[in-house]
Design a protein around this motif. Structure first.
Motif, PDB file in Angstrom:
ATOM      1  N   ASP A  44       0.889  -1.173  -0.011  1.00 55.81           N
ATOM      2  CA  ASP A  44      -0.004  -0.049   0.291  1.00 55.81           C
ATOM      3  C   ASP A  44       0.787   1.260   0.134  1.00 55.81           C
ATOM      4  O   ASP A  44       0.614   2.094  -0.387  1.00 55.81           O
ATOM      5  CB  ASP A  44      -0.843   0.074   1.390  1.00 55.81           C
ATOM      6  CG  ASP A  44      -1.794  -1.177   1.148  1.00 55.81           C
ATOM      7  OD1 ASP A  44      -2.424  -1.399   0.079  1.00 55.81           O
ATOM      8  OD2 ASP A  44      -2.273  -1.694   2.327  1.00 55.81           O
ATOM      9  N   PHE A  45       2.026   1.182   0.502  1.00 59.19           N
ATOM     10  CA  PHE A  45       2.922   2.423   0.607  1.00 59.19           C
ATOM     11  C   PHE A  45       4.170   2.393   0.083  1.00 59.19           C
ATOM     12  O   PHE A  45       4.883   1.121   0.274  1.00 59.19           O
ATOM     13  CB  PHE A  45       2.953   2.791   1.963  1.00 59.19           C
ATOM     14  CG  PHE A  45       1.705   3.286   2.653  1.00 59.19           C
ATOM     15  CD1 PHE A  45       1.205   4.603   2.647  1.00 59.19           C
ATOM     16  CD2 PHE A  45       0.761   2.387   3.217  1.00 59.19           C
ATOM     17  CE1 PHE A  45       0.101   4.903   3.261  1.00 59.19           C
ATOM     18  CE2 PHE A  45      -0.239   2.853   3.802  1.00 59.19           C
ATOM     19  CZ  PHE A  45      -0.780   4.259   3.645  1.00 59.19           C
ATOM     20  N   PHE A  46       4.817   3.358  -0.618  1.00 62.43           N
ATOM     21  CA  PHE A  46       6.230   3.093  -1.122  1.00 62.43           C
ATOM     22  C   PHE A  46       7.138   4.485  -0.696  1.00 62.43           C
ATOM     23  O   PHE A  46       6.543   5.601  -0.737  1.00 62.43           O
ATOM     24  CB  PHE A  46       6.044   2.954  -2.391  1.00 62.43           C
ATOM     25  CG  PHE A  46       7.505   2.624  -3.265  1.00 62.43           C
ATOM     26  CD1 PHE A  46       7.873   1.476  -3.408  1.00 62.43           C
ATOM     27  CD2 PHE A  46       8.527   3.677  -3.489  1.00 62.43           C
ATOM     28  CE1 PHE A  46       9.145   1.168  -3.925  1.00 62.43           C
ATOM     29  CE2 PHE A  46       9.747   3.388  -3.921  1.00 62.43           C
ATOM     30  CZ  PHE A  46      10.043   2.132  -4.344  1.00 62.43           C
ATOM     31  N   LYS A  47       8.025   4.259  -0.199  1.00 69.17           N
ATOM     32  CA  LYS A  47       8.954   5.406   0.242  1.00 69.17           C
ATOM     33  C   LYS A  47       9.671   6.070  -1.007  1.00 69.17           C
ATOM     34  O   LYS A  47      10.704   5.269  -1.573  1.00 69.17           O
ATOM     35  CB  LYS A  47      10.083   4.960   1.285  1.00 69.17           C
ATOM     36  CG  LYS A  47      10.708   6.259   1.961  1.00 69.17           C
ATOM     37  CD  LYS A  47      11.603   5.835   3.067  1.00 69.17           C
ATOM     38  CE  LYS A  47      12.661   7.252   3.518  1.00 69.17           C
ATOM     39  NZ  LYS A  47      13.335   6.865   4.606  1.00 69.17           N
ATOM     40  N   VAL A  48       9.208   7.116  -1.631  1.00 69.41           N
ATOM     41  CA  VAL A  48       9.771   7.449  -2.684  1.00 69.41           C
ATOM     42  C   VAL A  48      10.867   8.514  -2.711  1.00 69.41           C
ATOM     43  O   VAL A  48      11.705   8.551  -3.676  1.00 69.41           O
ATOM     44  CB  VAL A  48       8.514   8.169  -3.543  1.00 69.41           C
ATOM     45  CG1 VAL A  48       7.484   7.376  -4.067  1.00 69.41           C
ATOM     46  CG2 VAL A  48       7.884   9.265  -3.031  1.00 69.41           C
ATOM     47  N   THR A  49      10.930   9.211  -1.572  1.00 64.51           N
ATOM     48  CA  THR A  49      12.173   9.796  -1.230  1.00 64.51           C
ATOM     49  C   THR A  49      12.696   9.863   0.242  1.00 64.51           C
ATOM     50  O   THR A  49      11.777   9.236   0.911  1.00 64.51           O
ATOM     51  CB  THR A  49      11.929  11.464  -1.662  1.00 64.51           C
ATOM     52  OG1 THR A  49      10.910  12.014  -0.784  1.00 64.51           O
ATOM     53  CG2 THR A  49      11.397  11.663  -3.034  1.00 64.51           C
ATOM     54  N   ARG A  50      13.536  10.477   0.599  1.00 64.18           N
ATOM     55  CA  ARG A  50      14.072  10.348   1.933  1.00 64.18           C
ATOM     56  C   ARG A  50      12.972  11.362   2.673  1.00 64.18           C
ATOM     57  O   ARG A  50      12.893  11.130   4.035  1.00 64.18           O
ATOM     58  CB  ARG A  50      15.377  11.544   1.999  1.00 64.18           C
ATOM     59  CG  ARG A  50      16.542  10.809   1.778  1.00 64.18           C
ATOM     60  CD  ARG A  50      17.637  11.451   2.026  1.00 64.18           C
ATOM     61  NE  ARG A  50      17.753  12.486   1.004  1.00 64.18           N
ATOM     62  CZ  ARG A  50      18.407  13.612   1.085  1.00 64.18           C
ATOM     63  NH1 ARG A  50      19.057  13.624   2.058  1.00 64.18           N
ATOM     64  NH2 ARG A  50      18.339  14.466   0.192  1.00 64.18           N
ATOM     65  N   ASN A  51      11.893  12.017   2.199  1.00 68.85           N
ATOM     66  CA  ASN A  51      10.911  12.775   2.650  1.00 68.85           C
ATOM     67  C   ASN A  51       9.571  12.331   2.360  1.00 68.85           C
ATOM     68  O   ASN A  51       8.571  13.187   3.104  1.00 68.85           O
ATOM     69  CB  ASN A  51      11.070  14.333   2.487  1.00 68.85           C
ATOM     70  CG  ASN A  51      12.348  14.800   2.793  1.00 68.85           C
ATOM     71  OD1 ASN A  51      12.997  14.454   3.853  1.00 68.85           O
ATOM     72  ND2 ASN A  51      13.138  15.837   2.149  1.00 68.85           N
TER      73      ASN A  51
ATOM     74  N   ARG B 285      16.659   8.089  -9.863  1.00 73.32           N
ATOM     75  CA  ARG B 285      16.664   7.082 -10.790  1.00 73.32           C
ATOM     76  C   ARG B 285      16.848   5.853 -10.265  1.00 73.32           C
ATOM     77  O   ARG B 285      16.318   4.879 -10.705  1.00 73.32           O
ATOM     78  CB  ARG B 285      17.858   7.329 -11.800  1.00 73.32           C
ATOM     79  CG  ARG B 285      17.959   8.319 -12.852  1.00 73.32           C
ATOM     80  CD  ARG B 285      19.156   8.446 -13.902  1.00 73.32           C
ATOM     81  NE  ARG B 285      20.144   9.014 -12.908  1.00 73.32           N
ATOM     82  CZ  ARG B 285      21.306   9.262 -13.373  1.00 73.32           C
ATOM     83  NH1 ARG B 285      21.574   9.293 -14.882  1.00 73.32           N
ATOM     84  NH2 ARG B 285      22.092   9.399 -12.567  1.00 73.32           N
ATOM     85  N   GLU B 286      17.710   5.744  -9.205  1.00 77.22           N
ATOM     86  CA  GLU B 286      17.930   4.186  -8.593  1.00 77.22           C
ATOM     87  C   GLU B 286      16.686   4.109  -7.788  1.00 77.22           C
ATOM     88  O   GLU B 286      16.108   2.865  -8.076  1.00 77.22           O
ATOM     89  CB  GLU B 286      19.087   4.493  -7.409  1.00 77.22           C
ATOM     90  CG  GLU B 286      20.338   4.863  -7.899  1.00 77.22           C
ATOM     91  CD  GLU B 286      20.614   6.226  -8.326  1.00 77.22           C
ATOM     92  OE1 GLU B 286      19.653   7.275  -8.029  1.00 77.22           O
ATOM     93  OE2 GLU B 286      21.451   6.597  -9.033  1.00 77.22           O
ATOM     94  N   ARG B 287      16.115   4.799  -7.000  1.00 78.22           N
ATOM     95  CA  ARG B 287      14.904   4.175  -6.505  1.00 78.22           C
ATOM     96  C   ARG B 287      13.490   4.259  -7.638  1.00 78.22           C
ATOM     97  O   ARG B 287      12.838   3.309  -7.293  1.00 78.22           O
ATOM     98  CB  ARG B 287      14.499   5.336  -5.414  1.00 78.22           C
ATOM     99  CG  ARG B 287      13.358   5.035  -4.429  1.00 78.22           C
ATOM    100  CD  ARG B 287      13.069   5.910  -3.391  1.00 78.22           C
ATOM    101  NE  ARG B 287      14.432   5.745  -2.363  1.00 78.22           N
ATOM    102  CZ  ARG B 287      14.715   6.198  -1.280  1.00 78.22           C
ATOM    103  NH1 ARG B 287      13.774   6.826  -1.022  1.00 78.22           N
ATOM    104  NH2 ARG B 287      15.732   5.680  -0.557  1.00 78.22           N
ATOM    105  N   GLY B 288      13.823   4.812  -8.692  1.00 75.69           N
ATOM    106  CA  GLY B 288      12.711   4.956  -9.542  1.00 75.69           C
ATOM    107  C   GLY B 288      12.441   3.621 -10.276  1.00 75.69           C
ATOM    108  O   GLY B 288      11.141   3.277 -10.648  1.00 75.69           O
ATOM    109  N   ILE B 289      13.393   2.827 -10.560  1.00 75.57           N
ATOM    110  CA  ILE B 289      13.331   1.402 -10.598  1.00 75.57           C
ATOM    111  C   ILE B 289      12.288   0.326 -10.138  1.00 75.57           C
ATOM    112  O   ILE B 289      11.342  -0.118 -10.313  1.00 75.57           O
ATOM    113  CB  ILE B 289      14.499   0.651 -11.039  1.00 75.57           C
ATOM    114  CG1 ILE B 289      15.505   1.325 -12.221  1.00 75.57           C
ATOM    115  CG2 ILE B 289      14.549  -0.744 -11.459  1.00 75.57           C
ATOM    116  CD1 ILE B 289      16.761   1.074 -12.207  1.00 75.57           C
TER     117      ILE B 289
END
Length: 98
Positions: free
Chosen positions: A43-50, A85-89
């Motif tokens: 249900d949730f994804f950490k997309v950035t540090r914030n 880019r790294e987290r985007g995959i």
């Protein structure tokens, strides 16, 4: 509060806010790293540090400069949310699994 009501979590100046889909904001005591351990990864994804976002909070996804992903969230935020880019995959894989 049921997780279905949560749009996203955001952190600013070490203060973590929970924002609901109706736009209500609450300060919570946990860090984003602590929340990631407790939230359902379906249900949730950490997309950035914030930011930790729910699928329902993603209004628009577009390619940005340097192959980063730009997110527009609902309710809207006052800043640009860019997924690296790294987290985007792994983020795209998460989206594709929905």
């Amino acid at each position: 509060m049921p997780s279905i009501d949560i749009a996203y979590f955001s952190s600013e100046n070490k203060i973590v806010h929970l924002t609901t889909h109706s736009g209500q904001r609450y300060i919570i005591r946990q860090t984003l790293d602590e929340l990631v351990q407790e939230l359902n990864p379906d249900d949730f994804f950490k997309v950035t540090r914030n930011y930790i976002v729910s699928l329902k909070a993603i209004h628009k996804l577009s390619q940005s400069f340097d192959y980063k992903l730009k997110l527009e969230l609902t309710p809207a935020v006052n800043e640009i949310v860019l997924v690296s880019r790294e987290r985007g995959i792994s983020f795209k894989n998460w989206l594709d699994s929905k």
